[in-house]
Design a protein around this motif. Structure first.
Motif, PDB file in Angstrom:
ATOM      1  N   ARG A 120       0.841  -1.194   0.000  1.00 23.64           N
ATOM      2  CA  ARG A 120       0.000   0.000   0.000  1.00 23.64           C
ATOM      3  C   ARG A 120       0.873   1.240   0.000  1.00 23.64           C
ATOM      4  O   ARG A 120       1.860   1.304   0.738  1.00 23.64           O
ATOM      5  N   ILE A 121       0.489   2.203  -0.833  1.00 19.21           N
ATOM      6  CA  ILE A 121       1.151   3.503  -0.844  1.00 19.21           C
ATOM      7  C   ILE A 121       0.246   4.457  -0.082  1.00 19.21           C
ATOM      8  O   ILE A 121      -0.939   4.554  -0.376  1.00 19.21           O
TER       9      ILE A 121
ATOM     10  N   GLN B 280       4.922   6.659   1.694  1.00 17.29           N
ATOM     11  CA  GLN B 280       5.536   5.396   2.067  1.00 17.29           C
ATOM     12  C   GLN B 280       4.893   4.246   1.308  1.00 17.29           C
ATOM     13  O   GLN B 280       3.714   4.287   0.989  1.00 17.29           O
ATOM     14  N   VAL B 281       5.722   3.236   1.021  1.00 19.91           N
ATOM     15  CA  VAL B 281       5.250   1.989   0.446  1.00 19.91           C
ATOM     16  C   VAL B 281       5.382   0.964   1.559  1.00 19.91           C
ATOM     17  O   VAL B 281       6.477   0.741   2.071  1.00 19.91           O
TER      18      VAL B 281
ATOM     19  N   VAL C 280       9.679   1.414   1.826  1.00 16.69           N
ATOM     20  CA  VAL C 280      10.342   2.548   1.180  1.00 16.69           C
ATOM     21  C   VAL C 280       9.606   3.826   1.555  1.00 16.69           C
ATOM     22  O   VAL C 280       8.376   3.825   1.644  1.00 16.69           O
ATOM     23  N   ARG C 281      10.356   4.913   1.758  1.00 21.23           N
ATOM     24  CA  ARG C 281       9.762   6.238   1.957  1.00 21.23           C
ATOM     25  C   ARG C 281      10.313   7.153   0.871  1.00 21.23           C
ATOM     26  O   ARG C 281      11.513   7.181   0.623  1.00 21.23           O
TER      27      ARG C 281
ATOM     28  N   VAL D 290       8.422   2.999  -7.395  1.00 18.36           N
ATOM     29  CA  VAL D 290       9.085   2.001  -6.554  1.00 18.36           C
ATOM     30  C   VAL D 290       8.108   0.886  -6.161  1.00 18.36           C
ATOM     31  O   VAL D 290       8.450  -0.295  -6.206  1.00 18.36           O
ATOM     32  N   GLY D 291       6.883   1.262  -5.796  1.00 19.26           N
ATOM     33  CA  GLY D 291       5.878   0.268  -5.431  1.00 19.26           C
ATOM     34  C   GLY D 291       5.549  -0.661  -6.576  1.00 19.26           C
ATOM     35  O   GLY D 291       5.386  -1.875  -6.397  1.00 19.26           O
TER      36      GLY D 291
END
Length: 73
Positions: free
Chosen positions: A7-8, A17-18, A28-29, A39-40
């Motif tokens: 989830r983003i 954030q992912v 990941v932020r 990135v997601g």
């Protein structure tokens, strides 16, 4: 359907954030939503996972079969 879900969502300290479902911390932020989507998307493709985008407010965007994100309210 896959059991892995990322989830983003907005990060409390700014940016995006992912986060994988069930995780206590973000994978990941990023500074921008577009970076988080990039990135997601790569994480999901690599792991065969689903990706959901939670924008600020109450809207959720989910990918359809065509790979395009549509508002699911």
């Amino acid at each position: 359907m896959t059991s892995i879900v990322y989830r983003i969502m907005p990060h409390l300290r700014g940016g995006w954030q992912v986060r994988r479902d069930g995780a206590s911390r973000a994978s990941v932020r990023t500074a921008t939503l577009s970076q988080a989507v990039h990135v997601g998307g790569r994480l999901c493709k690599k792991r065969g996972a689903a990706l959901f985008i939670h924008k600020r407010g109450s809207f959720t965007f989910e990918p359809e079969a065509d790979g395009v994100f549509h508002n699911s309210k």
